[in-house]
Design an enzyme around this catalytic site. Structure first.
Site, PDB file in Angstrom:
ATOM      1  N   SER A 150       0.829  -1.206   0.000  1.00 42.97           N
ATOM      2  CA  SER A 150       0.000   0.000   0.000  1.00 42.97           C
ATOM      3  C   SER A 150       0.863   1.255   0.000  1.00 42.97           C
ATOM      4  O   SER A 150       1.985   1.256   0.546  1.00 42.97           O
ATOM      5  CB  SER A 150      -0.876  -0.009   1.255  1.00 42.97           C
ATOM      6  N   TYR A 175      -2.113  -0.442  10.103  1.00 48.67           N
ATOM      7  CA  TYR A 175      -2.353  -0.967   8.747  1.00 48.67           C
ATOM      8  C   TYR A 175      -1.062  -0.864   7.925  1.00 48.67           C
ATOM      9  O   TYR A 175      -0.606  -1.838   7.314  1.00 48.67           O
ATOM     10  CB  TYR A 175      -3.498  -0.195   8.081  1.00 48.67           C
TER      11      TYR A 175
END
Ligand SMILES: NC(=O)c1ccc[n+]([C@@H]2O[C@H](COP(=O)([O-])OP(=O)(O)OC[C@H]3O[C@@H](n4cnc5c(N)ncnc54)[C@H](O)[C@@H]3O)[C@@H](O)[C@H]2O)c1
Length: 361
Positions: A150, A175
């Protein structure tokens, strides 16, 4: 040197198959690469509206029916379930694995961290172990593991655009930390077991039947319900919005070229390992983005012509875990695959608004 892989007639395991990116990737593969065998795995969790996941699975099913030479098999289950992952690898022996299953979302990782450890760390570890054992007994095993990382790994990187050569050791959310961990784990497994792997750092992916937890979708829901939308960091945020079709085109190209296996001077493998950014390289200011979204929602008749947009907009401070800018340097992707995302934001938001009208209104 990369190894070209002809994906026709191959077995491909896609985890997160009912997810936004997974479902679109599978439909693209079924429509363009017949005959092919695709095993889709997803636990269909209710982090967001499960009916959208089912809708995506229905679309895949229809696509599979119209491509009868290919095989589509869906398995409901979690990548955190080691026995199940092993069983899938033993039964189907995938040549290519695309791991998209994960708990996504920056803010949710603050309130519900457990599921990030379970899916993103334990789940990913199970995938790596299964890849490792796919070579047992001299079998050919997995030729390429592609997995989702990501843009959030860049944290609050000051240097823009974000390059894969930048140091990314300062995540600002759990995350992001799990995604960076995936890259590290994949590197270790590439070195130890010669598993060719490519990590893809996706930049804010959007489009029809996208994720309801993402800003463009949440804003649309709120505007339709006459609620006020909150624009973080007083609108001083820039995001590199990337249209779903560009993402799946990129993933498909990457799947077909695995980092080559070779040994170093010590006789041990040089890790067959790569990382790429996939982003639009055109960061858009959040206020401009919201303005285009509103225009397209009116055009698609999701909102009425006279919608009082100013009355539904509130500028608020930055949220924990958020970053002020994301901006992809895609040179490595372009140099290797001759590809760069290019869909203009207005065009992509138009398709989203038209889909939203059809699905909800
Ligand atoms: N969409 C984006 O903007 C974006 C940006 C950067 C990275 N990513 C990453 O790309 C991948 C796909 O993202 P997406 O936008 O399609 O998200 P998504 O939430 O729509 O898809 C993920 C899918 O994985 C499934 N899943 C979650 N945990 C699982 C588990 N333990 N076992 C099996 N299935 C599980 C979910 O049910 C979901 O259908 C994710 O890894 C995400 O972190 C997405």
């Amino acid at each position: 040197m990369n190894n070209k892989i002809n994906i026709k007639n191959k077995t491909i395991l896609v985890t997160g198959a009912a997810g936004f990116i997974g479902a679109n990737l599978i439909m693209k593969l079924l429509s363009e690469e017949s005959p092919i065998r695709i095993i889709g795995m997803d636990n269909l969790n209710d982090y967001y509206d499960v009916s959208i996941k089912k809708y995506r699975l229905e679309k895949i099913e229809n696509m599979a029916i119209s491509h009868p030479k290919s095989k589509w098999i869906f398995i409901k289950g979690s990548i955190a379930d080691k026995a199940m992952v092993d069983c899938i690898f033993n039964d189907y022996k995938p040549s290519i694995v695309v791991n998209l299953a994960a708990q996504a979302g920056v803010r949710y990782s603050i309130t519900d961290p457990d599921v990030y450890i379970e899916s993103n760390l334990i789940g990913f570890y199970n995938i790596l172990e299964a890849c490792r054992h796919s070579y047992d007994g001299g079998r050919n095993g997995v030729e390429h593991l592609v997995y989702a990382s990501s843009s959030s790994v860049y944290g609050t990187n000051k240097k823009i655009p974000y390059s894969i050569d930048d140091k990314v050791d300062n995540p600002v959310s759990l995350y992001a930390a799990t995604k960076k961990s995936n890259e590290l784990m994949a590197h270790a497994y590439a070195k130890l077991y010669n598993i060719p792997s490519t990590g893809l750092r996706f930049f804010t992916v959007y489009g029809p039947a996208g994720r309801p937890d993402m800003a463009y979708f949440g804003f649309t829901n709120k505007l339709c319900n006459n609620e006020t939308i909150e624009i973080f960091n007083y609108g001083n945020c820039k995001r590199d919005f990337t249209y779903i079709e560009d993402i799946v085109e990129g993933v498909k190209l990457v799947m077909q070229e695995a980092p080559g296996k070779r040994n170093g001077e010590d006789g041990l493998p040089i890790p067959p390992y790569a990382i790429y950014n996939i982003g639009n390289s055109q960061p858009e200011n959040l206020l401009e983005f919201v303005d285009i979204l509103q225009q397209e929602l009116i055009r698609a008749k999701v909102l009425p012509d006279d919608y009082d947009f100013e009355a539904h907009k509130k500028l608020v401070p930055m949220q924990p875990g958020d970053v002020p800018v994301t901006y992809a340097d895609t040179k490595a992707l372009e140099d290797t695959f001759g590809f760069k995302p290019s869909t203009p934001l207005r065009e992509g938001l138009r398709k989203f608004a038209e889909w939203y009208k059809e699905f909800y209104i």
